[in-house]
Motif scaffolding. Structure first.
Motif, PDB file in Angstrom:
ATOM      1  N   PRO A  17       0.263 -14.286  -5.160  1.00  0.00           N
ATOM      2  CA  PRO A  17      -1.138 -14.726  -5.116  1.00  0.00           C
ATOM      3  C   PRO A  17      -1.957 -14.258  -6.320  1.00  0.00           C
ATOM      4  CG  PRO A  17      -0.498 -13.664  -3.062  1.00  0.00           C
ATOM      5  CD  PRO A  17       0.617 -13.441  -4.031  1.00  0.00           C
ATOM      6  N   LYS A  32      -9.386 -17.586  -2.813  1.00  0.00           N
ATOM      7  CA  LYS A  32      -9.694 -16.454  -1.948  1.00  0.00           C
ATOM      8  C   LYS A  32      -8.878 -15.267  -2.456  1.00  0.00           C
ATOM      9  CE  LYS A  32      -8.937 -18.528   2.110  1.00  0.00           C
ATOM     10  NZ  LYS A  32      -8.889 -18.643   3.584  1.00  0.00           N
ATOM     11  N   ASN A  46     -13.717 -11.889  -3.016  1.00  0.00           N
ATOM     12  CA  ASN A  46     -14.455 -12.626  -1.980  1.00  0.00           C
ATOM     13  C   ASN A  46     -13.795 -12.608  -0.607  1.00  0.00           C
ATOM     14  OD1 ASN A  46     -12.287 -14.295  -2.373  1.00  0.00           O
ATOM     15  ND2 ASN A  46     -13.455 -16.034  -3.158  1.00  0.00           N
ATOM     16  N   TYR A  47     -12.641 -11.920  -0.473  1.00  0.00           N
ATOM     17  CA  TYR A  47     -11.965 -11.985   0.835  1.00  0.00           C
ATOM     18  C   TYR A  47     -11.450 -10.628   1.336  1.00  0.00           C
ATOM     19  CZ  TYR A  47      -9.880 -14.595   4.694  1.00  0.00           C
ATOM     20  OH  TYR A  47      -9.601 -15.097   5.938  1.00  0.00           O
ATOM     21  N   TRP A  48     -11.428  -9.591   0.501  1.00  0.00           N
ATOM     22  CA  TRP A  48     -10.907  -8.295   0.978  1.00  0.00           C
ATOM     23  C   TRP A  48     -12.067  -7.417   1.451  1.00  0.00           C
ATOM     24  CZ3 TRP A  48      -5.768  -5.799  -0.211  1.00  0.00           C
ATOM     25  CH2 TRP A  48      -4.800  -6.776  -0.481  1.00  0.00           C
ATOM     26  N   PRO A  49     -12.052  -6.998   2.741  1.00  0.00           N
ATOM     27  CA  PRO A  49     -13.205  -6.243   3.268  1.00  0.00           C
ATOM     28  C   PRO A  49     -13.199  -4.747   2.943  1.00  0.00           C
ATOM     29  CG  PRO A  49     -11.645  -6.738   5.047  1.00  0.00           C
ATOM     30  CD  PRO A  49     -11.107  -7.398   3.809  1.00  0.00           C
ATOM     31  N   THR A  69      -7.674  -0.627   1.399  1.00  0.00           N
ATOM     32  CA  THR A  69      -6.502  -1.461   1.710  1.00  0.00           C
ATOM     33  C   THR A  69      -5.686  -1.730   0.448  1.00  0.00           C
ATOM     34  OG1 THR A  69      -7.863  -2.509   3.406  1.00  0.00           O
ATOM     35  CG2 THR A  69      -5.780  -3.591   2.870  1.00  0.00           C
ATOM     36  N   TYR A 115      -1.810  -0.831   0.268  1.00  0.00           N
ATOM     37  CA  TYR A 115      -0.821  -1.913   0.143  1.00  0.00           C
ATOM     38  C   TYR A 115      -0.005  -1.805  -1.144  1.00  0.00           C
ATOM     39  CZ  TYR A 115       1.294  -6.526   0.170  1.00  0.00           C
ATOM     40  OH  TYR A 115       2.201  -7.544   0.147  1.00  0.00           O
ATOM     41  N   THR A 136       4.254  -1.087  -1.124  1.00  0.00           N
ATOM     42  CA  THR A 136       5.205  -2.194  -1.292  1.00  0.00           C
ATOM     43  C   THR A 136       5.273  -2.842  -2.673  1.00  0.00           C
ATOM     44  OG1 THR A 136       5.997  -4.204  -0.194  1.00  0.00           O
ATOM     45  CG2 THR A 136       3.612  -3.963  -0.460  1.00  0.00           C
ATOM     46  N   TYR A 171       6.905  -5.831  -6.445  1.00  0.00           N
ATOM     47  CA  TYR A 171       7.826  -6.505  -5.524  1.00  0.00           C
ATOM     48  C   TYR A 171       9.292  -6.190  -5.833  1.00  0.00           C
ATOM     49  CZ  TYR A 171       9.566 -10.150  -2.408  1.00  0.00           C
ATOM     50  OH  TYR A 171      10.196 -10.825  -1.401  1.00  0.00           O
ATOM     51  N   PRO A 218       9.792  -1.818  -4.983  1.00  0.00           N
ATOM     52  CA  PRO A 218       8.763  -1.405  -4.019  1.00  0.00           C
ATOM     53  C   PRO A 218       8.657   0.107  -3.888  1.00  0.00           C
ATOM     54  CG  PRO A 218      10.667  -2.419  -2.906  1.00  0.00           C
ATOM     55  CD  PRO A 218      10.837  -2.662  -4.368  1.00  0.00           C
TER      56      PRO A 218
END
Lengths: 414, 196
Positions: free
Chosen positions: B102, B115, B119-122, B126, B130, B134, B137, B140
């Protein structure tokens, strides 16, 4: 077609090999031929010889260590890089054969040694503890049949779609394990704990926050699926099972549970598995709302005028299916379908409805009603409740099949 | 004498059993009438070292954040070498290129697309949690805590949420208010007939 061709090739090599052996070749020559043949056996999907004209005149093969499907049956998952879908149109009842259970994972299937496996439970507990697989199996065990479903399970957009392609991210198994409440008592869960974090041991180290009340309700730590050890793709050796709740929360390859007084706001519960509802974003949407799909007739099947038994599955993450209604006139009238007993809570329920097709084009639909009184909505109802930009999670609209004059069946995209 | 001891032990056991079970939030009698012990005695206590090895989660209040720190410029260097191949170069328009992962940068307006973090992660925590557990990729969990702080700083900067000179550490990261936080609501479906 391709699969059939392959079968014949394998059968051919089988025959050659047998003839070679019967021909009495010298041992030195037999060995390499055999090892070449062995390669074929391992890679080829089916090795059975072509069936005789009259099976009552030939002795068949004897017992074997492991059963196989009939060489005439080829149900397969349809897979992409991130998921595989169950062939719903090939199922005649509600237990999904374990090797056809849908998959969704985020960094591949990890290989875990069951001898080294341990589950850690810590955080707001009296005694942080570790349990081996053997220890988990010593606790009182419980079996439960329930469905699993990915929260993103719905695809439309064109007419040539099978039930597998539309809704194949759901499957059902009989799961066996220990109630999570039993383990929470064992570690002395703090009554003030409101959430727990469940964490997998895959390369995504997948995490989700779960309300503790689900643990006291019906959450399980399971190690068996349909009577045998869980499949690697389903979380071998141990997964979390949250009956009725979105698939992603049922953490596979579970290694750790931490009790907490607040949620962790992990990536999978904030930037994923959330969806726009009007001008807000809905999170912690756990229960899968009731839905259904007709799996026969469906694309690309064809029906003939006369009696047709319409068949399908219905389920709800909030309890039992109360009834399934079927319409054979594009939604103008609805009749109750017959439900196959036993109707279990949070489980796929098989429904059937006899219909006499007169050969005229029409649309057939099903809608599920669960024991909370929820009626599976239309796409329009969902859009009215959530706005048109509602995204792809928790979409459970009524789906419709078009029956053409020639008996062919096509999905009706909306 | 022997009988007395046995009875005495049994009584003591009963008393202990009742004391322990009184604290349990669930009854110790099973549905079918068989009584469960308050504990089975299976499993073993986990050591502090064992817990520390796996306990890598980070909460929005900062609980779980490690020592160390990072900054935007270091983060950009690490991003370029370890993240860009999949997530793209955030400085150029990639709208026509299909990336393997993404896009991570957006503006901060709710209705804007794509997104992404802006504009989308509160929650900013996090990101740290994250990335550390991980990413990247293909390797990890290989980043150091300082590298994770730096990448987090760079991504927050690229999404116009922090200034270029802001340092990120266990103290500053939980204080960052994400633009999307105000949009998130808890599940407001209630079960029953209503479609929501």
């Amino acid at each position: 077609m391709k699969a059939q061709k392959k079968d014949k090739q394998v059968i051919k090599s089988n025959k050659i090999s047998r003839r070679t052996l019967l021909g009495g070749m010298v041992a030195a020559a037999v060995l390499p031929v055999n090892s070449i043949f062995a390669k074929h056996v391992q890679t080829g999907p089916h090795i059975a010889p072509e069936p005789p004209e009259d099976p009552t005149k030939t002795i068949g093969p004897g017992p074997s260590a492991q059963g196989k499907r009939s060489t005439f049956e080829h149900p397969v998952r349809k897979f992409s890089e991130t998921s595989s879908r169950s062939p719903l149109q090939d199922f005649h009842s509600t237990i999904t054969p374990s090797d056809l259970h849908y998959e969704r994972h985020h960094a591949g299937v990890p290989a875990i040694d069951p001898q080294k496996y341990e589950l850690l439970i810590h955080g707001m507990v009296e005694r942080p503890m570790k349990f081996t697989l053997a220890e988990l199996k010593r606790f009182p065990a419980v079996s439960r049949i329930c469905f699993l479903e990915c929260a993103g399970n719905f695809r439309g957009g064109k007419e040539e779609l099978t039930p597998q392609e539309i809704l194949g991210l759901t499957s059902q198994s009989e799961w066996t394990g220990v109630m999570l409440s039993t383990l929470f008592r064992e570690v002395g869960a703090d009554p003030k704990a409101l959430w727990f974090l469940a964490e997998g041991s895959d390369a995504a180290v997948m995490t989700r926050s779960v309300p503790v009340k689900k643990a006291w309700d019906d959450a399980m730590i399971v190690y068996a699926q349909n009577g045998e050890a869980i499949r690697p793709e389903q979380g071998y050796p141990v997964r979390l099972l949250l009956p009725g709740w979105e698939g992603n929360m049922n953490i596979k390859w579970l290694r750790r549970i931490e009790l907490s007084d607040e949620p962790y706001m992990t990536r999978e519960e904030t930037s994923k598995y959330t969806y726009p509802v009007k001008d807000r974003i809905r999170m912690f949407s756990f229960e899968m709302d009731a839905r259904s799909i007709i799996t026969f007739p469906s694309y690309p099947q064809k029906i003939m005028p006369g009696w047709v038994e319409i068949r399908g599955i219905a389920w709800s993450g909030r309890g039992k299916i109360e009834k399934v209604e079927v319409s054979t006139d594009a939604g103008k009238t609805w009749q109750d379908a017959r439900l196959q007993d036993p109707v279990l809570s949070k489980a796929h329920t098989y429904f059937r409805h006899l219909w006499q097709w007169d050969g005229s084009p029409t649309e057939i639909l099903s809608r599920a009603v669960d024991e909370t009184g929820y009626v599976q909505p239309t796409l329009r109802q969902l859009a009215e409740a959530r706005g048109t930009a509602m995204g792809g999670y928790h979409m459970n609209p009524i789906t419709s099949w078009q029956i053409k004059t020639d008996g062919s069946t096509l999905f009706k995209p909306e | 004498m022997k009988i007395k001891i046995v009875v005495g032990t049994a009584l003591l056991g009963l008393i202990l059993f009742h004391q322990v079970s009184a604290q349990q939030p669930v009854p110790s009698t099973h549905k079918n009438g068989t009584s469960y012990p308050s504990r089975f005695g299976f499993g073993r206590l986990a050591t502090t070292a064992e817990i520390a090895l796996w306990d890598i989660d980070v909460r929005p209040d900062g609980k779980g954040l490690p020592a160390g720190q990072g900054d935007v410029l270091k983060g950009k260097v690490i991003y370029t070498s370890k993240c860009m191949a999949c997530h793209g170069n955030n400085d150029t328009d990639l709208s026509k290129i299909k990336l393997p992962a993404p896009v991570l940068v957006s503006d901060t307006l709710a209705k804007s697309r794509p997104k992404a973090i802006g504009n989308y992660w509160p929650y900013a925590t996090t990101l740290f949690d994250y990335i550390r557990r991980t990413m990247p990729y293909n390797q990890p969990g290989s980043l150091t805590d300082n590298e994770v702080y730096s990448i987090t700083a760079y991504l927050l900067y690229a999404n116009k949420i922090i200034k270029q000179n802001q340092l990120l550490n266990a103290k500053t990261l939980p204080g960052i208010v994400m633009p999307a936080k105000k949009l998130f609501i808890m599940d407001d479906r209630k079960g029953g007939p209503e479609v929501r």
